[in-house]
Design a protein around this motif. Structure first.
Motif, short mmCIF file in Angstrom:
data_model
loop_
_atom_site.label_atom_id
_atom_site.label_comp_id
_atom_site.label_asym_id
_atom_site.label_seq_id
_atom_site.Cartn_x
_atom_site.Cartn_y
_atom_site.Cartn_z
N LEU A 194 0.73 -1.33 0.12
CA LEU A 194 0.09 0.07 -0.01
C LEU A 194 0.88 1.35 0.01
O LEU A 194 0.55 2.37 -0.55
N ALA A 195 2.11 1.23 0.44
CA ALA A 195 2.95 2.29 0.77
C ALA A 195 3.03 3.17 -0.48
O ALA A 195 2.90 4.31 -0.53
N PRO A 196 3.52 2.55 -1.81
CA PRO A 196 3.70 3.35 -2.76
C PRO A 196 2.47 4.19 -3.37
O PRO A 196 2.47 5.20 -3.89
N PHE A 197 1.26 3.61 -3.22
CA PHE A 197 0.14 4.30 -3.50
C PHE A 197 -0.28 5.54 -2.75
O PHE A 197 -0.51 6.81 -3.53
N ILE A 198 0.35 5.51 -1.44
CA ILE A 198 0.07 6.76 -0.75
C ILE A 198 1.16 7.63 -1.02
O ILE A 198 1.13 9.03 -1.27
N LYS A 199 2.52 6.95 -1.31
CA LYS A 199 3.88 7.91 -1.54
C LYS A 199 3.66 8.62 -2.92
O LYS A 199 3.87 9.74 -3.22
N ASN A 200 2.84 8.12 -3.74
CA ASN A 200 3.01 8.59 -5.23
C ASN A 200 1.74 9.42 -5.47
O ASN A 200 1.48 9.60 -6.64
N LEU A 201 0.65 9.71 -4.60
CA LEU A 201 -0.37 10.49 -4.71
C LEU A 201 -0.09 11.75 -5.42
O LEU A 201 1.08 12.47 -5.10
#
Length: 203
Positions: A194-201
């Protein structure tokens, strides 16, 4: 689906990419006010602007009886995580859950033509394990026909597509950085995913 402005996910190309990536989903059909659900792998395609979802049930599955008459909902979702208020700057904060979900609605068409049914099955094989297609093609016709008699293949033309990204968009940049750092170092593969989805917002 309840979607606030902060969590809108309405880019169709992104929605389709998400559905393809997390293609093991839940199909729900209601009959006599009772929801019936099955977890299935799906193949998702976009053809001439139409979103098409195909899959197959076991012949004995009761849900088969209702998918042509009633609208079904297919829920695609996967990476998610508990978000602790310890990541927030304000003391007066509460826990929440971050996730992504796409809801696809439509009535199914059962594929009764045997050639079309086998083609749909081959498309699924190519999507999930193309190397198996050689083995499938080498099997006897008697065996293959027996296997295909045990399933009901179908295709759904999506009539409505709804998406939601609840990824702490309503939090500060620093709070999101705290969350991403925690998820990236989590022991849970789902949380790390899930982390990249938040990071790449996108701002």
């Amino acid at each position: 689906m309840l979607i606030s402005n902060s969590f809108k996910f309405d880019d169709q190309s992104e929605q389709i990419a998400f559905m393809k990536r997390y293609s093991f989903a839940t199909i729900i059909t209601s009959y006599n006010n009772l929801p019936i659900a099955t977890q299935l792998p799906f193949v998702v395609n976009e053809v001439n602007g139409k979103v098409l979802i195909s899959g197959h049930f076991a012949q004995a599955n009761e849900q088969v009886k209702y998918i042509e008459q009633y609208t079904s909902l297919i829920i695609f979702t996967e990476p998610h995580a508990y978000i602790s208020p310890s990541h927030y700057e304000k003391h007066e904060s509460v826990p929440t859950w971050d996730y992504i979900s796409v809801h696809a609605y439509g009535k199914a068409n059962i594929i009764s033509d045997e050639e079309a049914k086998e083609q749909a099955l081959k498309e699924m094989i190519l999507y999930y394990e193309k190397e198996y297609l050689l083995q499938w093609d080498s099997l006897s016709e008697k065996f293959k026909q027996g296997m295909m008699r045990g399933i009901v293949a179908f295709e759904i033309e999506v009539s409505d597509l709804q998406g939601k990204k609840k990824l702490s968009q309503n939090k500060s940049e620093q709070e999101r950085k705290n969350i991403v750092s925690h998820l990236e170092n989590s022991n849970s593969a789902v949380e790390r995913e899930l982390a990249p989805f938040i990071k790449n917002l996108k701002p």
